[in-house]
Scaffold this active site. Structure first.
Site, PDB file in Angstrom:
ATOM      1  N   GLU A 257       0.849  -1.202   0.000  1.00 29.36           N
ATOM      2  CA  GLU A 257       0.000   0.000   0.000  1.00 29.36           C
ATOM      3  C   GLU A 257       0.872   1.235   0.000  1.00 29.36           C
ATOM      4  O   GLU A 257       1.977   1.202   0.537  1.00 29.36           O
ATOM      5  CB  GLU A 257      -0.868   0.037   1.272  1.00 29.36           C
ATOM      6  CG  GLU A 257      -1.995  -0.960   1.279  1.00 29.36           C
ATOM      7  CD  GLU A 257      -2.800  -0.905   2.575  1.00 29.36           C
ATOM      8  OE1 GLU A 257      -2.531  -0.036   3.428  1.00 29.36           O
ATOM      9  OE2 GLU A 257      -3.693  -1.737   2.732  1.00 29.36           O
ATOM     10  N   LYS A 259       2.420   4.421   1.391  1.00 29.26           N
ATOM     11  CA  LYS A 259       2.554   5.010   2.726  1.00 29.26           C
ATOM     12  C   LYS A 259       2.386   6.507   2.529  1.00 29.26           C
ATOM     13  O   LYS A 259       3.300   7.196   2.092  1.00 29.26           O
ATOM     14  CB  LYS A 259       3.917   4.679   3.338  1.00 29.26           C
ATOM     15  CG  LYS A 259       4.059   5.196   4.767  1.00 29.26           C
ATOM     16  CD  LYS A 259       5.364   4.748   5.386  1.00 29.26           C
ATOM     17  CE  LYS A 259       5.415   4.988   6.891  1.00 29.26           C
ATOM     18  NZ  LYS A 259       5.151   6.339   7.301  1.00 29.26           N
ATOM     19  N   ARG A 264      -2.449  10.160  10.397  1.00 28.65           N
ATOM     20  CA  ARG A 264      -3.342   9.035  10.618  1.00 28.65           C
ATOM     21  C   ARG A 264      -4.553   9.526  11.399  1.00 28.65           C
ATOM     22  O   ARG A 264      -4.417  10.228  12.391  1.00 28.65           O
ATOM     23  CB  ARG A 264      -2.629   7.987  11.446  1.00 28.65           C
ATOM     24  CG  ARG A 264      -3.475   6.741  11.658  1.00 28.65           C
ATOM     25  CD  ARG A 264      -2.717   5.807  12.539  1.00 28.65           C
ATOM     26  NE  ARG A 264      -3.266   4.485  12.549  1.00 28.65           N
ATOM     27  CZ  ARG A 264      -2.514   3.388  12.503  1.00 28.65           C
ATOM     28  NH1 ARG A 264      -1.221   3.487  12.414  1.00 28.65           N
ATOM     29  NH2 ARG A 264      -3.047   2.205  12.568  1.00 28.65           N
ATOM     30  N   ARG A 279      -3.236   9.677  15.895  1.00 27.88           N
ATOM     31  CA  ARG A 279      -2.556   8.506  16.426  1.00 27.88           C
ATOM     32  C   ARG A 279      -2.090   8.735  17.855  1.00 27.88           C
ATOM     33  O   ARG A 279      -1.868   7.812  18.604  1.00 27.88           O
ATOM     34  CB  ARG A 279      -1.398   8.221  15.468  1.00 27.88           C
ATOM     35  CG  ARG A 279      -0.204   7.623  16.023  1.00 27.88           C
ATOM     36  CD  ARG A 279       0.728   7.414  14.852  1.00 27.88           C
ATOM     37  NE  ARG A 279       2.055   7.108  15.299  1.00 27.88           N
ATOM     38  CZ  ARG A 279       3.088   6.971  14.484  1.00 27.88           C
ATOM     39  NH1 ARG A 279       2.930   7.136  13.189  1.00 27.88           N
ATOM     40  NH2 ARG A 279       4.266   6.680  14.946  1.00 27.88           N
TER      41      ARG A 279
HETATM   42  P1  AMP Z   1       5.739   5.346  10.956  1.00 23.71           P
HETATM   43  O1  AMP Z   1       5.257   6.600  11.597  1.00 23.71           O
HETATM   44  O2  AMP Z   1       6.858   5.561  10.005  1.00 23.71           O
HETATM   45  O3  AMP Z   1       5.961   4.215  11.928  1.00 23.71           O
HETATM   46  O4  AMP Z   1       4.546   4.830  10.036  1.00 23.71           O
HETATM   47  C1  AMP Z   1       3.281   4.559  10.526  1.00 23.71           C
HETATM   48  C2  AMP Z   1       2.294   5.587  10.014  1.00 23.71           C
HETATM   49  O5  AMP Z   1       2.209   5.580   8.600  1.00 23.71           O
HETATM   50  C3  AMP Z   1       0.866   5.293  10.425  1.00 23.71           C
HETATM   51  O6  AMP Z   1       0.613   5.696  11.740  1.00 23.71           O
HETATM   52  C4  AMP Z   1       0.068   6.096   9.426  1.00 23.71           C
HETATM   53  O7  AMP Z   1      -0.093   7.415   9.900  1.00 23.71           O
HETATM   54  C5  AMP Z   1       0.969   6.175   8.207  1.00 23.71           C
HETATM   55  N1  AMP Z   1       0.427   5.503   7.006  1.00 23.71           N
HETATM   56  C6  AMP Z   1       0.406   6.028   5.765  1.00 23.71           C
HETATM   57  N2  AMP Z   1      -0.105   5.175   4.884  1.00 23.71           N
HETATM   58  C7  AMP Z   1      -0.441   4.053   5.558  1.00 23.71           C
HETATM   59  C8  AMP Z   1      -1.004   2.799   5.177  1.00 23.71           C
HETATM   60  N3  AMP Z   1      -1.330   2.521   3.914  1.00 23.71           N
HETATM   61  N4  AMP Z   1      -1.187   1.886   6.165  1.00 23.71           N
HETATM   62  C9  AMP Z   1      -0.845   2.138   7.440  1.00 23.71           C
HETATM   63  N5  AMP Z   1      -0.311   3.297   7.859  1.00 23.71           N
HETATM   64  C10 AMP Z   1      -0.105   4.262   6.925  1.00 23.71           C
END
Ligand code: AMP
Length: 568
Positions: A257, A259, A264, A279
Site C-alpha cells: 500500500e 505510505k 493518521r 494517532r
Molecule cells: P511510521 O510513523 O513511520 O511508523 O509509520 C506509521 C504511520 O504511517 C501510520 O501511523 C500512518 O499514519 C501512516 N500511514 C500512511 N499510509 C499508511 C497505510 N497505507 N497503512 C498504514 N499506515 C499508513
C-alpha cells in the site's frame, strides 16, 4: 487517602532508577488504595488528572505558578523566582518557601488525594473573566494546606513536570503485581496477565480505569472490556523492512500500500455522531468538519471504527501536499471553515477494527480490508481506500514503490495478509519501505538550557549547514533527541566554554562543534535561514575529527532535499 502517602511514593520513585524497584513501589501503593480512589491515584502517579485523550490541560505557566507560590507563602514573587533560578525546579522552590513560610493562615485544610485531584481538575475548566485570579486561588488553596514535600509535587504536577520516571510499562506491570499475580504462578501465566492488562489499556486508553477493572473484576474483566465509541483506541504500527525482496521471500503474497505522507486519523461513527482522533489520541473532530461529513456519507454502517491517512491537497491542482502543510490544520482552533477551503484533505482508508458492536482485531488483514471495501462508499477525490497491490512479484512491488515516491508519498507499506490487528509495533504485520536518508554533518550554532530535572544541561541544539561562498553557517533545524543522559552532560561541558551570548534559556555558541545528524526528511522552511528544515533530527555522534569548515554545505542539503523525490 492522604496526599502525603502519594508524595512519599513520588519521592521513593524518584530515588530509584531500576524498573523492577519502581514497579514494586507502585504496586504497593495500588494495593493500599481504595477501589474508588484507584482511577485518581493512577492518573496522579502519571502526573495528570485527565486521561490524555480528553485533551484537557491545566494551562498553568511558570509565571502564574510563581504568583501562586507567593500568594500562599508570603514570599515576594522575585524571591520565589530567585529560588527557582537556583534549583531550576519550581517544585523545589515551593518546598523551600513553605519550609520558611512567612504567613500563618487559618484556612489550612487536610490535603487529601481528593482535594488535590478536584482542584487540579477545576483548573482546566476555569475560563473567561477573572480566570487568572480563580486559578491562582485554586493553586494557593492547595499550597496553603501543603507540607513542604507535598508542595513540591503539587507544583510539579500542575506544571506537568512530575518526572518520577513511571512509564506505561511500569504502570502495567504494577497493576499485574497488585491485583492479578498470585505466588506460585509461572512466567507464562504472568505473561498472560500482562497481555490482558495491555489489551484493556489499548481499548480503554486510561490506566486509571484499567486498574479499577483489574481490582474489581480480575483478568476476565480486563479481557471483556468493551470499545467505547467517542474514546480513541490505540493503533497498530509498522516495522522497518529490510527490502521488498526479503519480505516477499519471508511471506510470499503480500499487500503493498502507499505510505501516505499525511496524518493518521481514526474515524469512529455511531449513528450520526462522528469522532476523529490522531494517532496520539488527540480529538480532532472539530478541526476536520469535512471529514466528519465524509464519514457520515461514506461509511455504510451504524457503528464502526475505521483508520486511514488524511492527506492535504493543493486546492488548485488537486495534487498532494506534504504533511507539514496538513499539520497546520491539526491544532487549529479558529477559522476552521477557512482552513477547510485553503487546505482541503483527502482520506485514504486502510483498516477497520470495529463494526456493529464487534471488534475485528483477530480477523486477518485481508478480511478486514474486504469488510472495509464493503462498507465504504467512495466519494471521488475525497474519501476512499488506500491504493493497494496484492502480489508476490518483487518487480511489480518495486514499480509500485516508485509510483508511490513519484506521487510524492513517503514510500510503501507491505502488509502480511493473514496478520491480525496488533496494537503497537510488532514483527510480521506491517512493514515499511522508505528511502534511506543519508546523515548530515552539521555545526551547532545555538542551544537551549533544559527545564526541571534537566536544567543543568543544554538539551536542544540549533544545527547549521555551511555556505561555502560566504563562510556563514545557516541554521536548518533544532535537535533535542538521540542523546543519552551522559551525552547531554558531556555536550553541555563541550558547549559551555563556547557560549557567546545568553538570553534567558537560549544561548548562541561559537560554531565549532560538528555532529552527525540523522533525520526523517528535509523540508522547505521559511523559519530557518538556510530555507530548509530537518524533520525529526536525531543525534548520532560528535565528529571530533571534523571542524566547522568540514561541515556539509547548503548545496548538499539542497541536493538531498531534491533526491527525496517526493517534495514539490
Ligand atoms: P511510521 O510513523 O513511520 O511508523 O509509520 C506509521 C504511520 O504511517 C501510520 O501511523 C500512518 O499514519 C501512516 N500511514 C500512511 N499510509 C499508511 C497505510 N497505507 N497503512 C498504514 N499506515 C499508513
Amino acid at each position: 487517602m492522604d496526599y502525603t502517602i502519594l508524595a512519599d511514593t513520588y519521592e521513593e520513585l524518584e530515588s530509584v532508577s531500576a524498573k523492577l524497584k519502581k514497579t514494586d513501589i507502585l504496586a504497593e501503593l495500588l494495593r493500599k488504595t481504595s477501589v474508588d480512589e484507584l482511577p485518581k491515584v493512577v492518573l496522579l502517579i502519571q502526573g495528570i488528572v485527565f486521561p490524555k485523550f480528553t485533551g484537557l490541560e491545566l494551562g498553568i505557566a511558570t509565571q502564574m505558578m510563581i504568583k501562586a507560590i507567593s500568594k500562599a507563602t508570603g514570599f515576594k514573587p522575585r524571591d520565589v523566582e530567585d529560588k527557582f533560578k537556583e534549583t531550576g525546579d519550581l517544585g523545589l522552590a515551593a518546598e523551600e518557601c513553605i519550609k520558611s513560610k512567612k504567613q500563618v493562615t487559618l484556612l489550612k485544610k487536610k490535603l487529601t488525594v481528593d482535594f488535590v485531584f478536584k482542584n487540579l481538575q477545576q483548573l482546566a475548566f476555569v475560563t473567561g473573566e477573572g480566570s487568572q485570579e480563580r486559578k491562582l486561588n485554586l493553586i494557593a488553596e492547595l499550597l496553603v494546606s501543603s507540607k513542604p514535600k507535598e508542595a513540591r509535587y503539587v507544583v510539579r504536577a500542575i506544571l506537568g513536570e512530575l518526572r518520577v520516571g513511571v512509564a506505561e510499562g511500569i504502570i502495567r506491570d504494577a497493576i499485574v503485581n497488585a491485583f492479578l499475580f498470585k505466588d506460585g504462578m509461572s512466567k507464562e501465566e504472568k505473561a498472560k496477565l500482562t497481555e490482558a492488562v495491555d489489551y484493556a489499556w489499548n481499548i480503554v486508553s486510561d490506566f486509571g480505569e484499567v486498574a479499577k477493572i483489574a481490582s474489581e473484576k480480575g483478568v476476565e474483566g480486563l479481557r471483556k472490556v468493551k470499545v467505547q465509541l467517542g474514546r480513541p483506541i490505540q493503533v497498530m504500527l509498522g516495522e522497518k523492512a529490510e527490502s521488498i525482496e526479503q519480505v516477499i521471500k519471508d511471506f510470499g503474497k503480500i499487500a503493498a500500500e502507499y505510505k501516505y505522507d499525511g496524518a493518521r486519523i481514526q474515524c469512529q461513527k455511531q449513528g450520526d455522531k462522528v469522532w476523529l482522533f490522531t494517532r496520539r489520541e488527540e480529538d480532532v473532530t472539530k478541526q476536520f468538519p469535512e471529514l466528519v461529513e465524509f464519514c457520515r456519507k461514506g461509511l455504510k454502517a451504524s457503528e464502526c471504527i475505521v483508520e486511514g491517512e488524511a492527506l492535504a491537497i493543493n486546492p488548485k491542482t488537486g495534487s498532494p501536499l506534504p504533511f507539514q502543510i496538513l499539520s497546520q490544520r491539526i491544532h487549529r482552533k479558529y477559522d476552521i471553515e477557512k482552513m477547510v477551503k485553503e487546505i482541503p484533505i483527502q482520506m485514504h482508508l486502510f483498516d477497520i477494527v470495529y463494526l456493529e458492536g464487534k471488534t475485528l482485531f483477530d480477523k486477518p488483514f485481508k478480511e478486514r480490508r474486504k469488510i472495509l471495501e464493503k462498507i465504504v462508499k467512495v466519494i471521488q477525490g475525497k474519501f476512499g481506500l488506500a491504493k493497494q497491490l496484492v502480489t508476490d512479484d518483487v518487480k511489480a512491488v518495486e514499480k509500485f514503490y516508485k509510483e508511490a515516491l513519484d506521487a510524492k508519498q513517503e514510500g510503501i507499506f507491505l502488509k502480511v495478509l493473514d496478520s491480525k490487528y496488533v496494537f503497537g509495533r510488532h514483527v510480521g504485520g506491517w512493514m515499511k519501505i522508505k528511502p534511506i536518508m543519508e546523515t548530515l554533518d552539521l555545526v551547532i550554532v545555538g542551544a537551549t538550557w533544559g527545564e526541571g530535572a534537566r536544567a543543568k544541561w543544554i538539551t536542544s541544539y540549533v544545527l547549521a549547514c555551511r555556505d561555502p561562498d560566504t563562510g556563514k553557517f545557516l541554521p536548518c533545524g533544532m535537535m533535542s533527541t538521540g542523546l543519552t543522559e551522559a551525552e547531554y552532560g558531556s555536550m553541555t561541558e563541550t558547549l559551555k566554554p563556547l557560549i557567546v551570548e545568553e538570553k534567558g534559556k537560549n544561548v548562541k555558541v561559537k560554531p565549532k562543534i560538528v555532529i552527525e545528524v540523522a533525520y526523517q526528511e528535509i523540508q522547505k522552511s521559511p523559519n530557518y535561514e538556510s530555507g530548509f528544515a530537518l524533520r525529526f533530527p536525531r543525534f548520532q555522534k560528535i565528529r571530533f575529527e571534523k571542524g566547522p569548515e568540514d561541515a556539509d554545505t547548503i548545496q548538499r542539503v539542497e541536493e538531498l532535499f531534491k533526491s527525496q523525490g517526493i517534495r514539490g
